[in-house]
Design a protein around this motif. Structure first.
Motif, PDB file in Angstrom:
ATOM      1  N   ARG A  59       0.694  -1.212   0.079  1.00 61.22           N
ATOM      2  CA  ARG A  59       0.099   0.170   0.027  1.00 61.22           C
ATOM      3  C   ARG A  59       0.856   1.209   0.047  1.00 61.22           C
ATOM      4  O   ARG A  59       0.371   2.280  -0.510  1.00 61.22           O
ATOM      5  N   SER A 179      -8.018   2.968   0.945  1.00 59.50           N
ATOM      6  CA  SER A 179      -7.531   1.571   0.509  1.00 59.50           C
ATOM      7  C   SER A 179      -6.582   1.521  -0.615  1.00 59.50           C
ATOM      8  O   SER A 179      -6.220   2.556  -1.434  1.00 59.50           O
ATOM      9  N   VAL A 180      -6.105   0.388  -0.935  1.00 59.96           N
ATOM     10  CA  VAL A 180      -5.161   0.305  -2.253  1.00 59.96           C
ATOM     11  C   VAL A 180      -6.235   0.521  -3.380  1.00 59.96           C
ATOM     12  O   VAL A 180      -5.521   1.105  -4.547  1.00 59.96           O
TER      13      VAL A 180
END
Length: 199
Positions: A59, A179-180
């Motif tokens: 990430r 989030s990714v």
């Protein structure tokens, strides 16, 4: 009589489907087909490798790439509009005349509220503006008289977008939890905007 697909010479075919004049020309076609097939296979392998690398990418790397994408867009967008440095106010012509030699060029996409002080604003476009390399590095060489680089940035930003928006940037702000998938989408969005500027 027919014309050879490879050497273009005229020949009398020995077979109905013969398209070349000799075994050497036939070998040339076969070699070319193998080379094309190999190239197609290499492209497939590179795509598969890219997907694998992106799957394994942490990430933190996606966050870094998203930051780079938005800073690149903001820098190029401001340059395209003819803006100067948000801190010292020098024009593009002035900066190019003195700082063009600097590694990575004369300009940065600089943060009003730094990424360290306000990580939640690292991907906020309103927080990223055109800065010359000197000002982004913290040098007060070109800052407005009686101002630090940061104070000069703030004063010029108020003139540009108004006090209300600058005070909003000053905070406070809630922490962002991207989030990714969020970071991938942000990167893709700003990469596409950058490509639009370059057309």
């Amino acid at each position: 009589m027919r014309h050879c697909k490879v050497c273009k010479s005229t020949y009398a075919p020995a077979k109905p489907l013969q398209s070349v004049c000799s075994p050497w020309c036939a070998l040339s076609i076969a070699t070319s087909k193998r080379a094309k097939a190999l190239k197609v296979e290499q492209v497939k392998e590179r795509r598969a490798d890219k997907v694998k690398r992106e799957t394994l990418k942490p990430r933190s790397q996606w966050l870094k790439e998203a930051k780079t994408a938005i800073q690149r867009f903001r820098r190029l967008d401001e340059l395209a509009m003819g803006s100067g440095c948000m801190s010292c106010g020098r024009s593009q012509q002035e900066v190019q005349g003195t700082d063009a030699w600097k590694p990575g060029g004369a300009w940065d996409g600089g943060h009003y509220m730094s990424k360290g002080a306000r990580p939640e604003l690292a991907l906020e476009p309103l927080n990223i503006w055109l800065q010359c390399k000197s000002c982004n590095a913290g040098s007060s060489k070109y800052a407005r008289k009686g101002y630090t680089v940061n104070a000069s940035f703030r004063a010029n930003l108020i003139e540009r977008i108004g006090l209300e928006q600058v005070e909003w940037l000053d905070g406070p702000h809630e922490a962002k939890h991207y989030s990714v998938d969020d970071l991938k989408a942000i990167k893709k969005h700003y990469d596409e905007l950058t490509r639009g500027l370059n057309k």
